[in-house]
Structures are given as C-alpha cells and as structure tokens.
Enzyme design. Structure first.
Site, mmCIF file in Angstrom:
data_model
loop_
_atom_site.group_PDB
_atom_site.id
_atom_site.type_symbol
_atom_site.label_atom_id
_atom_site.label_comp_id
_atom_site.label_asym_id
_atom_site.label_seq_id
_atom_site.Cartn_x
_atom_site.Cartn_y
_atom_site.Cartn_z
ATOM 1 N NE ARG A 1 -0.442 16.859 -12.986
ATOM 2 C CZ ARG A 1 0.252 16.045 -12.219
ATOM 3 N NH1 ARG A 1 -0.011 15.968 -10.935
ATOM 4 N NH2 ARG A 1 1.222 15.290 -12.713
ATOM 5 C CG HIS B 1 -2.485 11.901 -25.904
ATOM 6 N ND1 HIS B 1 -3.097 12.367 -24.767
ATOM 7 C CD2 HIS B 1 -1.181 11.703 -25.567
ATOM 8 C CE1 HIS B 1 -2.205 12.442 -23.785
ATOM 9 N NE2 HIS B 1 -1.037 12.056 -24.249
ATOM 10 C CG HIS C 1 4.753 12.368 -25.695
ATOM 11 N ND1 HIS C 1 3.399 12.145 -25.738
ATOM 12 C CD2 HIS C 1 4.944 13.350 -24.769
ATOM 13 C CE1 HIS C 1 2.788 12.935 -24.863
ATOM 14 N NE2 HIS C 1 3.707 13.676 -24.277
ATOM 15 C CG ASN D 1 -3.312 17.284 -20.317
ATOM 16 O OD1 ASN D 1 -2.295 16.620 -20.161
ATOM 17 N ND2 ASN D 1 -4.351 17.217 -19.504
ATOM 18 C CE LYS E 1 4.214 17.616 -14.207
ATOM 19 N NZ LYS E 1 4.332 16.395 -14.949
ATOM 20 C CE LYS F 1 -1.412 13.513 -14.796
ATOM 21 N NZ LYS F 1 -1.732 14.048 -16.134
ATOM 22 C CD GLU G 1 -4.732 15.877 -15.788
ATOM 23 O OE1 GLU G 1 -3.676 15.297 -15.529
ATOM 24 O OE2 GLU G 1 -5.344 15.755 -16.861
ATOM 25 C CG HIS H 1 -0.316 16.450 -24.136
ATOM 26 N ND1 HIS H 1 0.423 17.620 -24.180
ATOM 27 C CD2 HIS H 1 0.520 15.515 -23.602
ATOM 28 C CE1 HIS H 1 1.624 17.398 -23.685
ATOM 29 N NE2 HIS H 1 1.715 16.129 -23.325
ATOM 30 N NE ARG I 1 -4.136 -1.885 1.758
ATOM 31 C CZ ARG I 1 -4.183 -2.973 2.544
ATOM 32 N NH1 ARG I 1 -3.366 -3.080 3.559
ATOM 33 N NH2 ARG I 1 -5.068 -3.910 2.306
ATOM 34 C CD GLU J 1 5.397 17.177 -22.739
ATOM 35 O OE1 GLU J 1 4.942 18.169 -22.131
ATOM 36 O OE2 GLU J 1 4.664 16.258 -23.156
HETATM 37 N N1 GLY Z 1 2.319 15.153 -17.991
HETATM 38 C C1 GLY Z 1 1.322 16.024 -17.544
HETATM 39 C C2 GLY Z 1 1.109 15.961 -16.081
HETATM 40 O O1 GLY Z 1 1.960 15.496 -15.354
HETATM 41 O O2 GLY Z 1 0.077 16.388 -15.631
#
Ligand code: GLY
Length: 361
Positions: free
Chosen positions: A243, A254, A267, A247, A229, A139, A239, A250, A117, A181
C-alpha cells in the site's frame, strides 16, 4: 451502474463500491436500502448541502452540516458528531453516512469507527479526490496541532456510492487536485498487481474529455482508478508493504503542503510536484532514463500542472525527516523504476543531500 467490490481477506470483510451517473435524487433510496437499522446520521459538507440538499432529500433531523475546509477535520467536530449520534441514540446497527470530500469522509469514518466501538459507515464521495482515493480503503482520521491525520483508524465502510454527477459542480482547482491523484495511478499501475487497464493510454486518448468532465469518460476513469486502489488495499489493508506505493509523490508533496502551511497549493498540485521530484531522484540514481522523465512531464503538462517554484532544500529535508511515514533515520520515497512501475527506496539525509542539493529543485 458499475459494481466493484473490495475483499479484505485479512478481516474476511467485503463491501461494494457502486459507480454511476444516474440522477442524484435516486441516491437516498439506494443508500437506505443497505442500512441494517432504522436510524442514521448524515454528515454532509456545507457546499454539497447547499447545492444538492433538496435533491438528496434527507430529513433535517438526520443531517449534520459540516463547514468546508481542511481545518474542520478536528477534534471539536469529531466530538460534535459523536454527541449528535448519542443524542439520537444510534445503536451499533445504525449508521453514519458521509457526503462530501475527504474531510467529511475521514472525519465521519473516524467517528463511525469509535462510536460504540464501531457503527456502520457509508461513504458518498463528491470530489474527484475522494472518489478515486480517500473514500476507498478505510483510512479515517482527524488533524491535530501536531500534524495532519495523526489520529485515526483503519475502518472499512459498509458501502461506497460514487455518483459522477457531483463532479460537475467542483471548481476547476478542486477538480484538478483530484487529477493529481489520477495521474499518480498511471505511474504506479503495473505495481498495483491488477489487470492491465493501461491508464496512461486512457489519459492520453481522453485528455480533453477528462478536462471537460465528459460524464461517460469520468465514470470509466473513476472505475479504473478505484480498481487499482482496490487491488492494492486488498493485498495490504494496513499499509505494511504494497500500500505504500500509493504514496508516490507524497513524501515531497506533503513537505510542500507543510512548508506552505497548507494554504498555497492543493494536495494534488503538491503531489504532482512530489512526483516530479521523485522522477528527478530516480534519474539521478540511475533507475530510469531521462526519456521517461520527459514523458512524465508531458503528461503533467497536458493536465495543466505547472512547475512550482523551488523550495529551500535543507528545510524540505528537515520536514521530510519528520513525516509520519519516515523511519527513524531514513526518508522513504516511492520512485519510478520503469514505465508505470515503482518501488520503495529509503535514503539517509546525507544520501539525499548528495543526490539532491543544487540539482533537484
Ligand atoms: N491515500 C493513500 C491510501 O489510502 O493509502
């Protein structure tokens, strides 16, 4: 050494991000000094292990070598890492350490977040993309047959160690995908609610040095991107709102990766094309004038991002509709509204068709 910190107020959690270009052989001691327990497992990308395994100096029994490539971010490797950790009898006080790009970081982070956990997790990103994006913000995830990153968690690391010396051995395309990026941050900077770094000027003033991977300039560049960031993630860890600006480029990006089966473009290349698409949509919607679009195109060109060929518009819209970030009947786009400023917009399919068919490639 640059020392930044991420303070997640929602969880009252904070962790350091160290950025330096000291000798890679000094990393091991720095990392080990921040562990709570005596045991740890290092998940390291195969290429990084080949190039830096000896210099890093971790003992073989602590190493799990992960083959390179996005397809390795799968259930099978997740299971193997957990089984190895169980065999080593790692406890909650011990740690998993990821050394590599986004694949190693996301996969190891996911394993760390679910092992007992939650076990301590250290990130050592070795690609530009991982330094400026995936290693920061918590993430984690793996890919499935149904799509990329559909299984994952938000799980913040205990520390991130960025050493820009790793960036010297990236091949040109790998380096350039990170630049995609980096350039993105220049277009969203003012919306990051951070101090003013003026990344666009920094990119314009240092283009050649960045392309030639000047160590000092790269360190500063990574610092600016990571600071932006951090500012976003601190305000919106999960998000729910702000956040989503990360994107930018993206939604369409994507879809490009998906329609080309993740094989043809990196990417970063796809995201840059996604930003071009967003600029066009913004012009058509009257959010910005053409001059800003030309200005953006200039920056893409400076960093050698070529315009990609056109894609079938109906198919692209179909893919964007299925994106995990799309709401039930609308497609979400981050669009430029002013220099370095973006906002979130939602389009129904007919709205998008009307704006884009035959006009936006
Ligand atoms: N890669 C975008 C984020 O970390 O929210």
């Amino acid at each position: 050494m640059i020392n930044l910190s991420v303070n997640i107020t929602s969880g009252e959690y904070s962790y350091p991000i160290y950025i330096d270009n000291e000798d890679i052989s000094s990393l091991k001691d720095k990392v080990l000094s921040c562990l709570r327990g005596s045991k740890f497992l290092v998940v390291i990308s195969e290429k990084v292990y080949r190039l830096y395994g000896q210099t890093l100096g971790f003992a073989k029994e602590n190493i799990f070598v992960l083959k390179d490539g996005e397809k390795e971010k799968n259930f099978n490797n997740y299971k193997k890492i957990l089984e190895r950790a169980l065999k080593m009898q790692l406890t909650r006080k011990d740690a998993l350490i990821a050394i590599g790009g986004g694949v190693a970081g996301d996969l190891t982070g996911f394993a760390a977040s679910t092992y007992m956990r939650g076990i301590d997790f250290i990130q050592i990103p070795t690609t530009l993309l991982a330094c400026v994006d995936s290693s920061v913000g918590g993430k984690t995830g793996i890919d499935t047959d149904f799509g990329k990153n559909l299984v994952g968690t938000f799980y913040q690391p205990k520390a991130v160690f960025i050493n820009t010396n790793f960036l010297k051995s990236l091949d040109d395309r790998q380096f350039k995908t990170g630049l995609g990026e980096v350039v993105k941050y220049a277009f969203i900077e003012k919306s990051c609610k951070c101090e003013d770094y003026n990344l666009t000027n920094f990119l314009n003033d240092n283009t050649d040095k960045i392309i030639n991977r000047d160590a000092k300039v790269l360190k500063e560049l990574v610092k600016i991107c990571v600071s932006l960031k951090i500012s976003v993630v601190e305000k919106d860890e999960k998000e729910g709102g702000l956040r989503r600006i990360l994107n930018f480029g993206h939604t369409y990006g994507h879809a490009i990766e998906k329609i080309t089966k993740y094989k043809k473009y990196t990417h970063g290349e796809a995201v840059v094309e996604g930003m071009r698409y967003a600029f066009k949509l913004a012009v058509q919607k009257g959010l910005i004038d053409k001059n800003y679009e030309f200005y953006a195109q200039d920056i893409f060109k400076k960093f050698n991002f070529e315009k990609l060929p056109s894609f079938n518009n109906d198919k692209m819209i179909e893919i964007m509709k299925l994106d995990k970030k799309a709401s039930s009947d609308k497609i979400t786009f981050v669009l430029p509204v002013d220099y370095s400023t973006v906002e979130i917009f939602e389009f129904t399919v007919p709205e998008l068709m009307e704006l884009s068919v035959g006009k936006v490639s």
